[in-house]
Design an enzyme around this catalytic site. Structure first.
Site, mmCIF file in Angstrom:
data_model
loop_
_atom_site.group_PDB
_atom_site.id
_atom_site.type_symbol
_atom_site.label_atom_id
_atom_site.label_comp_id
_atom_site.label_asym_id
_atom_site.label_seq_id
_atom_site.Cartn_x
_atom_site.Cartn_y
_atom_site.Cartn_z
ATOM 1 N N GLY A 136 0.839 -1.193 0.000
ATOM 2 C CA GLY A 136 0.000 0.000 0.000
ATOM 3 C C GLY A 136 0.872 1.239 0.000
ATOM 4 C CD GLN A 191 3.423 5.796 2.579
ATOM 5 O OE1 GLN A 191 2.455 5.250 2.067
ATOM 6 N NE2 GLN A 191 4.419 5.105 3.110
ATOM 7 C CB CYS A 218 5.008 2.241 7.498
ATOM 8 S SG CYS A 218 4.620 3.725 6.552
ATOM 9 C CG LEU A 219 6.865 1.066 1.636
ATOM 10 C CD1 LEU A 219 6.218 1.364 0.290
ATOM 11 C CD2 LEU A 219 8.027 0.093 1.471
ATOM 12 C CG HIS A 227 -0.606 1.281 7.251
ATOM 13 N ND1 HIS A 227 0.348 0.750 8.099
ATOM 14 C CD2 HIS A 227 0.061 2.161 6.459
ATOM 15 C CE1 HIS A 227 1.526 1.297 7.822
ATOM 16 N NE2 HIS A 227 1.385 2.146 6.827
ATOM 17 C CD GLU A 228 -1.172 2.450 2.771
ATOM 18 O OE1 GLU A 228 -0.709 3.596 2.646
ATOM 19 O OE2 GLU A 228 -0.445 1.475 3.061
ATOM 20 C CG HIS A 259 0.250 6.828 5.416
ATOM 21 N ND1 HIS A 259 1.384 7.313 6.031
ATOM 22 C CD2 HIS A 259 0.492 5.514 5.177
ATOM 23 C CE1 HIS A 259 2.265 6.328 6.163
ATOM 24 N NE2 HIS A 259 1.749 5.227 5.663
HETATM 25 NI NI NI Z 1 2.631 3.320 5.604
#
Ligand code: NI
Length: 180
Positions: free
Chosen positions: A50, A55, A103-104, A145-146, A149
């Site tokens: 995701g 991000q 998470c990236l 999660h997304e 963000h």
């Molecule tokens: Ni993330």
């Protein structure tokens, strides 16, 4: 094909709420559609399941996710992904533990996170069509999660404060050392 740079904590765009994408006459403009494509490619290249627009430094309410996130990499050879514009969780129920969530934008940190087991999401797809659907398990976790963000919330805000404080300290120290 453009691979975008994925920003990491404590980058400002990750910590602020994002604004809605404007949809005129049920249409999403080409710039946003190109951005969505690039986000999908960036996500698979990372690799992740995701990715949210903040991000990559764009504070707009857009997320993309792996359409086959529950399977192995081989099960999605065409790298199919889905996008949601202006997504919103309108119903949530149950409770599960998302194991070793990552998470990236939060490198070198994994943690179990308590999540809702099932969520109903409302939003638009990349074509500007209205959607409303229910997901469970991994997709419910991805949505939470997304969408977090998009509200400027990183997943470590949902774990014990001690773990979070230690992580923030570790990153602060790393940044200080790199300035030397
Ligand atoms: Ni993330």
């Amino acid at each position: 094909m453009t691979i975008l740079k994925i920003l990491q904590y404590p980058e400002a765009s990750l910590l602020q709420p994002s604004g809605p994408v404007e949809i005129t006459d049920g249409k999403i403009d080409d710039k946003i559609r190109t951005l969505i494509k690039d986000m999908g490619e960036t996500m698979f290249q990372a690799p992740g399941v995701g990715l949210a627009a903040p991000q990559i430094g764009i504070n707009k309410r857009i997320i993309v996710y792996d359409a086959m996130a529950e399977g192995s990499e081989e099960e999605n050879p065409d790298k199919k992904f889905k996008a949601l514009v202006n997504p919103e969780i309108i119903k949530k129920s149950g409770s599960i533990v998302s194991e070793n969530e990552a998470c990236l934008s939060v490198p070198d940190f994994k943690s179990n996170v308590k999540r809702f087991e099932s969520v109903t999401v409302k939003g638009e797809n990349a074509e500007g069509e209205k959607l409303e659907f229910n997901v469970e398990g991994i997709f419910a976790i991805i949505m939470q999660h997304e969408i977090d963000h998009l509200d400027g919330i990183l997943f470590f805000e949902r774990v014990s404060s001690l773990k979070r404080r230690m992580y923030k300290k570790r990153i602060a120290k790393k940044l200080k050392e790199s300035e030397k």
